[in-house]
Design an enzyme around this catalytic site. Sequence first.
Site, mmCIF file in Angstrom:
data_model
loop_
_atom_site.group_PDB
_atom_site.id
_atom_site.type_symbol
_atom_site.label_atom_id
_atom_site.label_comp_id
_atom_site.label_asym_id
_atom_site.label_seq_id
_atom_site.Cartn_x
_atom_site.Cartn_y
_atom_site.Cartn_z
ATOM 1 N N HIS A 283 4.843 -0.434 -11.749
ATOM 2 C CA HIS A 283 5.971 0.158 -11.033
ATOM 3 C C HIS A 283 6.745 -0.973 -10.368
ATOM 4 O O HIS A 283 6.169 -1.802 -9.665
ATOM 5 C CB HIS A 283 5.427 1.128 -9.979
ATOM 6 C CG HIS A 283 6.468 1.973 -9.312
ATOM 7 N ND1 HIS A 283 7.451 1.454 -8.484
ATOM 8 C CD2 HIS A 283 6.686 3.316 -9.342
ATOM 9 C CE1 HIS A 283 8.213 2.428 -8.030
ATOM 10 N NE2 HIS A 283 7.774 3.570 -8.534
ATOM 11 N N HIS A 326 0.760 0.688 -0.306
ATOM 12 C CA HIS A 326 1.666 -0.390 0.066
ATOM 13 C C HIS A 326 1.623 -0.652 1.568
ATOM 14 O O HIS A 326 1.478 0.265 2.371
ATOM 15 C CB HIS A 326 3.089 0.051 -0.331
ATOM 16 C CG HIS A 326 4.148 -0.972 -0.152
ATOM 17 N ND1 HIS A 326 4.029 -2.284 -0.537
ATOM 18 C CD2 HIS A 326 5.392 -0.863 0.377
ATOM 19 C CE1 HIS A 326 5.133 -2.934 -0.265
ATOM 20 N NE2 HIS A 326 5.975 -2.102 0.308
ATOM 21 N N GLU A 332 10.477 1.148 6.844
ATOM 22 C CA GLU A 332 11.078 2.077 5.891
ATOM 23 C C GLU A 332 11.211 3.478 6.490
ATOM 24 O O GLU A 332 10.220 4.083 6.902
ATOM 25 C CB GLU A 332 10.207 2.169 4.628
ATOM 26 C CG GLU A 332 9.950 0.836 3.947
ATOM 27 C CD GLU A 332 8.944 0.921 2.820
ATOM 28 O OE1 GLU A 332 8.749 -0.088 2.125
ATOM 29 O OE2 GLU A 332 8.333 2.011 2.637
ATOM 30 N N HIS A 356 7.715 4.652 8.107
ATOM 31 C CA HIS A 356 6.579 3.753 7.965
ATOM 32 C C HIS A 356 7.040 2.383 8.453
ATOM 33 O O HIS A 356 7.756 1.666 7.748
ATOM 34 C CB HIS A 356 6.117 3.684 6.503
ATOM 35 C CG HIS A 356 5.733 5.018 5.938
ATOM 36 N ND1 HIS A 356 6.014 5.387 4.637
ATOM 37 C CD2 HIS A 356 5.094 6.079 6.507
ATOM 38 C CE1 HIS A 356 5.557 6.612 4.416
ATOM 39 N NE2 HIS A 356 5.003 7.053 5.541
ATOM 40 N N HIS A 362 0.849 2.972 3.563
ATOM 41 C CA HIS A 362 1.308 4.259 3.068
ATOM 42 C C HIS A 362 1.231 4.269 1.547
ATOM 43 O O HIS A 362 0.933 3.256 0.912
ATOM 44 C CB HIS A 362 2.732 4.562 3.537
ATOM 45 C CG HIS A 362 3.736 3.503 3.187
ATOM 46 N ND1 HIS A 362 3.849 2.320 3.871
ATOM 47 C CD2 HIS A 362 4.684 3.459 2.226
ATOM 48 C CE1 HIS A 362 4.813 1.588 3.355
ATOM 49 N NE2 HIS A 362 5.339 2.259 2.349
#
Length: 425
Positions: A283, A326, A332, A356, A362
């Site tokens: 990803h 992550h 974020e 976050h 998260h």
Amino acid sequence: MLSGFGNEHQSEAVAGALPRDRNSPQRAPLGLYAEQLSGSAFTEPRARTRRSWLYRVRPSAVHPAFARVDNRELRCAPFEETVPDPNRFRWDPLPAPAAGTDFVDGLWTLGGNGDARQRSGMAIHLYRADTSMPDRVFGNSDGELLIVPERGVLELRTEFGRLTVAPGHVALVPRGVRFAVDIAEGTSARGYVCENYGAPFELPELGPIGANGLADARDFLAPTADFDDTDRPVEVVNKFGGNLWAATLDHSPLDVVAWHGNHVPYVYDLRRFNVIGSISYDHPDPSVFTVLTSPSDTPGLANADFVVFAPRWLVGEDTFRPPYFHRNVMSEYMGLIEGAYDAKAAGFLPGGGSLHNMMSAHGPDRETFDRASGADLVPQKVDDGLAFMFETRWPVTLAGQARSAGHLQQDYDTVWDGLRRNFRS
């Protein structure tokens, strides 16, 4: 509409209103007043210069003294009601507005960072409204506003002309540009706002991507000149130094008959974003979804980024396709415009949002993890939701009202409770 981000646009609502050979002639055409609106310092590099010349019925200098008015639920940096918090937060959508709430009165601040008076950092606001602003105009001296509708269509009447902003689109209103927001009678509107105190948003560099991809400059649309030449009382509300100030004029300040320059408002259709992703494995980092960025004094470290997770195909082989687990040096805030987000199976609603902060761990919840870990990896179209992210280099400190809000989800941490031990030696 005029096409192109950062272009030197020009427009006139009446033929002959725009001077052709100079910016400030001895007598401006048609008895208008010439006025420069500067969004950057005079001596900034040419590539970063933002300014427009406005040719208006009355100069902006014609106004009485401004006086403080109630900030209501609008807050500004520096945020000092609470301390920076490493915990993860998620909110349900804002409650419906009280009857008679317009866009300005319906602004509700979640938090932010930096200092508006030092032109650094950003703030995250939400709005809800059910009433138009026929005799009220808003301007922000502290920063530019990126407006992200989630429900209801906004008609923006700006000094430069009109913009229609529907869910799935965003509007960018530069620092100092005055505007009013109209909402169709009998409807309501709701959405998100990123207030950027720092360097103006610009298109990100493309680097190895090459000349094409992400947001195309030609898809940003600026308005054409459209003026209000009426003599009636109009309240001008100005956000300055973190507070709201107001003065009542005897005319509309949206009286610009012609203009030219590059300090202009825009609207952009998020579904025109050209997604760049992996066609082999893994990803990609979310930076490839950046629509706009506000650079800082450190190259590559944004004061604020606006990121959209637009419709796209997933084709990665032997790859966990949702966003990975992550921890990030950036902070974020994620919002949802429609549908569902592919990393959370439940609890994340359109109009809601999650925060976050830097280095807060998260990632996908258990249901999403289990489903993605065992999925048949055929090509998959992700087109059942539209999410976005405001990302910033500093922690987001919450406004007190956000920390104690009734729509704050108190059990957010439990979405990860089901991630059991799978290790086998």
